[in-house]
Motif scaffolding. Sequence first.
Motif, PDB file in Angstrom:
ATOM      1  N   ALA A  67      36.368  17.920  91.905  1.00 43.44           N
ATOM      2  CA  ALA A  67      37.146  18.424  93.041  1.00 43.44           C
ATOM      3  C   ALA A  67      38.544  18.879  92.623  1.00 43.44           C
ATOM      4  O   ALA A  67      39.062  19.863  93.166  1.00 43.44           O
ATOM      5  N   ILE A  68      39.153  18.190  91.656  1.00 47.92           N
ATOM      6  CA  ILE A  68      40.532  18.493  91.271  1.00 47.92           C
ATOM      7  C   ILE A  68      40.593  19.482  90.111  1.00 47.92           C
ATOM      8  O   ILE A  68      41.429  20.398  90.111  1.00 47.92           O
ATOM      9  N   CYS A  69      39.711  19.311  89.135  1.00 44.84           N
ATOM     10  CA  CYS A  69      39.772  20.147  87.936  1.00 44.84           C
ATOM     11  C   CYS A  69      38.965  21.442  88.073  1.00 44.84           C
ATOM     12  O   CYS A  69      39.273  22.435  87.409  1.00 44.84           O
ATOM     13  N   LYS A  70      37.925  21.447  88.917  1.00 50.48           N
ATOM     14  CA  LYS A  70      37.099  22.641  89.107  1.00 50.48           C
ATOM     15  C   LYS A  70      36.843  22.870  90.592  1.00 50.48           C
ATOM     16  O   LYS A  70      35.696  22.846  91.059  1.00 50.48           O
ATOM     17  N   PRO A  71      37.916  23.071  91.359  1.00 50.24           N
ATOM     18  CA  PRO A  71      37.762  23.147  92.823  1.00 50.24           C
ATOM     19  C   PRO A  71      36.894  24.312  93.294  1.00 50.24           C
ATOM     20  O   PRO A  71      36.188  24.191  94.297  1.00 50.24           O
ATOM     21  N   LEU A  72      36.926  25.452  92.592  1.00 45.64           N
ATOM     22  CA  LEU A  72      36.147  26.613  93.026  1.00 45.64           C
ATOM     23  C   LEU A  72      34.646  26.417  92.814  1.00 45.64           C
ATOM     24  O   LEU A  72      33.832  27.076  93.469  1.00 45.64           O
ATOM     25  N   HIS A  73      34.284  25.524  91.909  1.00 41.16           N
ATOM     26  CA  HIS A  73      32.866  25.281  91.627  1.00 41.16           C
ATOM     27  C   HIS A  73      32.365  23.984  92.270  1.00 41.16           C
ATOM     28  O   HIS A  73      31.221  23.585  92.023  1.00 41.16           O
ATOM     29  N   MET A  78      28.584  19.801  92.970  1.00 37.16           N
ATOM     30  CA  MET A  78      28.296  18.584  93.733  1.00 37.16           C
ATOM     31  C   MET A  78      27.508  18.916  94.994  1.00 37.16           C
ATOM     32  O   MET A  78      27.934  18.657  96.123  1.00 37.16           O
ATOM     33  N   ASN A  79      26.345  19.503  94.794  1.00 36.81           N
ATOM     34  CA  ASN A  79      25.483  19.808  95.941  1.00 36.81           C
ATOM     35  C   ASN A  79      24.762  18.539  96.398  1.00 36.81           C
ATOM     36  O   ASN A  79      24.858  17.490  95.776  1.00 36.81           O
ATOM     37  N   TRP A  80      24.022  18.666  97.502  1.00 35.95           N
ATOM     38  CA  TRP A  80      23.381  17.493  98.101  1.00 35.95           C
ATOM     39  C   TRP A  80      22.375  16.844  97.149  1.00 35.95           C
ATOM     40  O   TRP A  80      22.298  15.629  97.047  1.00 35.95           O
ATOM     41  N   GLN A  81      21.606  17.662  96.441  1.00 36.11           N
ATOM     42  CA  GLN A  81      20.598  17.122  95.527  1.00 36.11           C
ATOM     43  C   GLN A  81      21.242  16.326  94.395  1.00 36.11           C
ATOM     44  O   GLN A  81      20.757  15.255  94.015  1.00 36.11           O
ATOM     45  N   ARG A  82      22.332  16.860  93.844  1.00 37.61           N
ATOM     46  CA  ARG A  82      22.991  16.162  92.740  1.00 37.61           C
ATOM     47  C   ARG A  82      23.651  14.869  93.216  1.00 37.61           C
ATOM     48  O   ARG A  82      23.584  13.848  92.529  1.00 37.61           O
ATOM     49  N   CYS A  83      24.295  14.898  94.377  1.00 39.17           N
ATOM     50  CA  CYS A  83      24.922  13.680  94.915  1.00 39.17           C
ATOM     51  C   CYS A  83      23.879  12.590  95.139  1.00 39.17           C
ATOM     52  O   CYS A  83      24.094  11.424  94.776  1.00 39.17           O
ATOM     53  N   THR A  84      22.757  12.966  95.740  1.00 40.52           N
ATOM     54  CA  THR A  84      21.685  11.999  95.973  1.00 40.52           C
ATOM     55  C   THR A  84      21.129  11.470  94.659  1.00 40.52           C
ATOM     56  O   THR A  84      20.880  10.266  94.510  1.00 40.52           O
ATOM     57  N   GLY A  85      20.942  12.363  93.688  1.00 41.65           N
ATOM     58  CA  GLY A  85      20.435  11.952  92.387  1.00 41.65           C
ATOM     59  C   GLY A  85      21.377  10.992  91.672  1.00 41.65           C
ATOM     60  O   GLY A  85      20.924  10.030  91.024  1.00 41.65           O
ATOM     61  N   LEU A  86      22.674  11.223  91.778  1.00 36.43           N
ATOM     62  CA  LEU A  86      23.646  10.335  91.132  1.00 36.43           C
ATOM     63  C   LEU A  86      23.640   8.943  91.765  1.00 36.43           C
ATOM     64  O   LEU A  86      23.751   7.936  91.064  1.00 36.43           O
ATOM     65  N   VAL A  87      23.507   8.889  93.085  1.00 36.69           N
ATOM     66  CA  VAL A  87      23.449   7.592  93.767  1.00 36.69           C
ATOM     67  C   VAL A  87      22.175   6.839  93.385  1.00 36.69           C
ATOM     68  O   VAL A  87      22.206   5.630  93.104  1.00 36.69           O
TER      69      VAL A  87
END
Length: 254
Positions: A67-73, A78-87
């Motif tokens: 969020a801080i170092c690559k805000p445009l990306h 950090m899409n929904w699939q990746r967030c769920t996968g990380l959890v």
Amino acid sequence: MYFFLANLSFVDMWLSSVTTPKMITDFLRENKTISFGGCMCQIFFAHFIAAGEMVLLVVMAYDRYVAICKPLHYSTIMNWQRCTGLVVTSWNIGLMHALSHLVVIVKLPFCGPRAIDSFFCDIPLVIKLVCMESFNLDILMNVDCGFVGVTCFAMLLISYTYILLTVRQSSKTGASKALSTCTAHITVVVIFFVPCIFIYVCPLNITWLDKFLAVFYSVFTPLLNPAIYTLRNKEMKNAIKRLRNIYMGYKGNT
């Protein structure tokens, strides 16, 4: 960020529920006992949830880094699939960590006085009750716990180092906002990891201090986390103010 905060709150609720109910009932009883199965359950779930929370804190640090170092990306990475996968990954790592302890402990021979000088069952205390030389076991368990704890702590340091380096190059307004966002997370990391390090990685072997640290990270840390994030988050503070104003207006009308 709020998806991860919701998961952190869920994990904290279970972490405090593993030992606190039994601890409270023991305070009210003269005979403070626990079955062997109950003791193993406490060890398994405590390490399952604690290790999962360590990995989840690393995931949250990575989220702040993006969020801080690559805000445009950010929305792409950090899409929904990746967030769920990380959890899900954090839960799986916690499960494997807890199982690695449980498989070793349940096969140990126990004898002699089966008394633990603490408020709940934990690996360093249970190992002292085995009918064999426990020095190698202590080293094995410390290495196992240390691998998870130290690895997560190192990854957190790397994430926040990159964040601080990026913040230095940004404007004062952006730097202030970024540091404000990360302060709550850093505070939670410190109050969670420091007790764990002194219990499992570098034990002090001071009975009263071990008891205090064990209760602190299993009871007080889950209680402090919501307060820390609430007080440091501007949106949460505004929501509380609106709720208070609604309540005061309703109370004035009645």
